[in-house]
Design an enzyme around this catalytic site. Structure first.
Site, PDB file in Angstrom:
ATOM      1  N   ARG A   1     -49.069  14.653  10.515  1.00 46.27           N
ATOM      2  CA  ARG A   1     -48.728  14.221   9.150  1.00 46.27           C
ATOM      3  C   ARG A   1     -48.886  12.710   8.979  1.00 46.27           C
ATOM      4  O   ARG A   1     -48.912  12.222   7.856  1.00 46.27           O
ATOM      5  CB  ARG A   1     -47.334  14.701   8.758  1.00 46.27           C
ATOM      6  CG  ARG A   1     -46.209  14.107   9.553  1.00 46.27           C
ATOM      7  CD  ARG A   1     -44.944  14.933   9.358  1.00 46.27           C
ATOM      8  NE  ARG A   1     -44.557  15.036   7.963  1.00 46.27           N
ATOM      9  CZ  ARG A   1     -43.953  14.080   7.268  1.00 46.27           C
ATOM     10  NH1 ARG A   1     -43.692  12.924   7.841  1.00 46.27           N
ATOM     11  NH2 ARG A   1     -43.621  14.267   6.017  1.00 46.27           N
TER      12      ARG A   1
ATOM     13  N   GLU B   1     -39.579  27.551  35.272  1.00 48.35           N
ATOM     14  CA  GLU B   1     -38.726  26.462  35.768  1.00 48.35           C
ATOM     15  C   GLU B   1     -39.380  25.093  35.595  1.00 48.35           C
ATOM     16  O   GLU B   1     -38.783  24.059  35.904  1.00 48.35           O
ATOM     17  CB  GLU B   1     -38.401  26.683  37.259  1.00 48.35           C
ATOM     18  CG  GLU B   1     -37.172  27.525  37.509  1.00 48.35           C
ATOM     19  CD  GLU B   1     -35.940  27.031  36.766  1.00 48.35           C
ATOM     20  OE1 GLU B   1     -35.576  25.860  36.911  1.00 48.35           O
ATOM     21  OE2 GLU B   1     -35.359  27.836  36.016  1.00 48.35           O
TER      22      GLU B   1
ATOM     23  N   PRO C   1     -38.354  18.004  29.402  1.00 49.55           N
ATOM     24  CA  PRO C   1     -37.076  17.436  28.959  1.00 49.55           C
ATOM     25  C   PRO C   1     -36.721  16.148  29.694  1.00 49.55           C
ATOM     26  O   PRO C   1     -35.812  15.439  29.289  1.00 49.55           O
ATOM     27  CB  PRO C   1     -36.063  18.553  29.268  1.00 49.55           C
ATOM     28  CG  PRO C   1     -36.724  19.446  30.252  1.00 49.55           C
ATOM     29  CD  PRO C   1     -38.190  19.318  30.033  1.00 49.55           C
TER      30      PRO C   1
ATOM     31  N   ASP D   1     -40.277   7.978   4.593  1.00 50.24           N
ATOM     32  CA  ASP D   1     -39.471   8.935   5.341  1.00 50.24           C
ATOM     33  C   ASP D   1     -38.454   8.238   6.236  1.00 50.24           C
ATOM     34  O   ASP D   1     -38.653   7.093   6.639  1.00 50.24           O
ATOM     35  CB  ASP D   1     -40.370   9.797   6.243  1.00 50.24           C
ATOM     36  CG  ASP D   1     -41.006  10.945   5.492  1.00 50.24           C
ATOM     37  OD1 ASP D   1     -40.475  11.328   4.441  1.00 50.24           O
ATOM     38  OD2 ASP D   1     -42.038  11.454   5.988  1.00 50.24           O
TER      39      ASP D   1
HETATM   40  C1  SAM Z   1     -37.198  25.743  31.121  1.00 54.12           C
HETATM   41  S1  SAM Z   1     -38.093  24.267  30.902  1.00 54.12           S
HETATM   42  C2  SAM Z   1     -38.010  23.562  32.511  1.00 54.12           C
HETATM   43  C3  SAM Z   1     -36.882  22.604  32.655  1.00 54.12           C
HETATM   44  C4  SAM Z   1     -36.799  22.007  34.064  1.00 54.12           C
HETATM   45  N1  SAM Z   1     -36.367  23.002  35.021  1.00 54.12           N
HETATM   46  C5  SAM Z   1     -35.786  20.857  34.042  1.00 54.12           C
HETATM   47  O1  SAM Z   1     -34.604  21.112  34.248  1.00 54.12           O
HETATM   48  O2  SAM Z   1     -36.193  19.706  33.779  1.00 54.12           O
HETATM   49  C6  SAM Z   1     -39.760  24.839  30.822  1.00 54.12           C
HETATM   50  C7  SAM Z   1     -40.714  23.923  30.066  1.00 54.12           C
HETATM   51  O3  SAM Z   1     -40.315  23.811  28.722  1.00 54.12           O
HETATM   52  C8  SAM Z   1     -40.721  22.558  28.204  1.00 54.12           C
HETATM   53  N2  SAM Z   1     -39.529  21.893  27.671  1.00 54.12           N
HETATM   54  C9  SAM Z   1     -38.253  22.317  27.783  1.00 54.12           C
HETATM   55  N3  SAM Z   1     -37.419  21.505  27.151  1.00 54.12           N
HETATM   56  C10 SAM Z   1     -38.163  20.515  26.606  1.00 54.12           C
HETATM   57  C11 SAM Z   1     -37.870  19.349  25.843  1.00 54.12           C
HETATM   58  N4  SAM Z   1     -36.632  19.039  25.521  1.00 54.12           N
HETATM   59  N5  SAM Z   1     -38.897  18.569  25.453  1.00 54.12           N
HETATM   60  C12 SAM Z   1     -40.171  18.876  25.795  1.00 54.12           C
HETATM   61  N6  SAM Z   1     -40.507  19.957  26.524  1.00 54.12           N
HETATM   62  C13 SAM Z   1     -39.532  20.760  26.930  1.00 54.12           C
HETATM   63  C14 SAM Z   1     -41.356  21.769  29.341  1.00 54.12           C
HETATM   64  O4  SAM Z   1     -42.764  21.859  29.220  1.00 54.12           O
HETATM   65  C15 SAM Z   1     -40.820  22.500  30.560  1.00 54.12           C
HETATM   66  O5  SAM Z   1     -41.690  22.393  31.671  1.00 54.12           O
END
Ligand code: SAM
Length: 231
Positions: free
Chosen positions: A154, A116, A89, A169
């Site tokens: 796609r 996490e 994220p 699109d």
């Molecule tokens: C619970 S999340 C960890 C978030 C991290 N503790 C933080 O606050 O940045 C677990 C995993 O989900 C994936 N993930 C969660 N949200 C995402 C997003 N918005 N985009 C891409 N991957 C995401 C990532 O690979 C991340 O390591």
């Protein structure tokens, strides 16, 4: 294109990879998508892939060893150098231009986090582009990987029945797409705009362009600013 997905939960991806356009792309040989489980590269007898964070705090953090080993393994399976993507994220937000750019790569390795997240040395050490699918937090990268793969596959030439459909699109030309209609002409008193039934291709193209601009101005004025269509 080859896509390697590194994940702790390959079973979350399998149904998605075999269905619809992504499944058809694989059957047609336009894409090969493989999943590799980090757990297969765990060192200890419990196959541990995560541990508590140094310094304390909630949750578990993915360890370096299994992730680096899994990346090394997939890189050894094919000639050339893949473009590596870490799903987080905290990464740059996925857009249509980024999906288009990635669709031209011959080989992608997508790393999914869980729990996490990752030990920071995975982020700094594997040389990956960090991508987020939006400003929200998922439990794991698997669902983000399905979004990313769908957006990319796609756009590989030949994957959609008609390549021009991706060009029309939303976001492809910086605008939202115009409204679409199909049969019947009248549904519960809601009629199809007359121009679409006229057979006048020039008038239809003009109407669609206008609708696309109006719709974008109404819903996403930020996009319209970027196209330079308004000052
Ligand atoms: C619970 S999340 C960890 C978030 C991290 N503790 C933080 O606050 O940045 C677990 C995993 O989900 C994936 N993930 C969660 N949200 C995402 C997003 N918005 N985009 C891409 N991957 C995401 C990532 O690979 C991340 O390591």
């Amino acid at each position: 294109m080859t896509i390697d997905v590194l994940t702790l939960f390959p079973e979350m991806l399998q149904p998605f990879l075999t269905a619809s356009i992504v499944g058809r792309a694989q059957q047609a040989g336009a894409a090969t998508i493989r999943c590799t489980n980090f757990r297969d590269f765990a060192e200890d007898r419990h196959h541990s892939v995560d541990d508590r964070p140094f310094g304390g705090g909630p949750g578990m953090v993915l360890m370096c060893e299994p992730v680096f080993k899994a990346v090394d393994y997939v890189e050894s399976q094919q000639e050339g150098r893949p473009t590596k993507i870490l799903l987080t994220p905290q990464g740059e937000r996925l857009t249509q231009p980024i999906a288009a750019e990635l669709s031209r790569e011959p080989w992608l390795v997508i790393v999914c986090g869980h729990y996490e997240g990752f030990d920071e040395r995975i982020r700094t050490g594997i040389g990956a582009r960090e991508i987020s699918i939006g400003d929200f937090v998922l439990s794991g990268g698997e669902s983000a990987a399905t979004v990313l793969i769908d957006a990319i596959v796609r756009l590989i030439p030949g994957v959609l029945g008609d390549d021009s459909s991706a060009e029309c699109d939303s976001f492809s030309n910086g605008l939202l797409e115009y409204p679409q209609y199909t049969r019947p002409r009248d549904f519960r008193g809601m009629e199809v705009p007359e121009v679409l039934l006229s057979g006048n291709h020039e008038a239809i193209a003009k109407w669609r362009e206008e609708q696309s601009i109006l719709r974008t101005a109404d819903r996403r004025p930020d996009l319209l600013n970027r196209t330079g269509l308004i000052e």
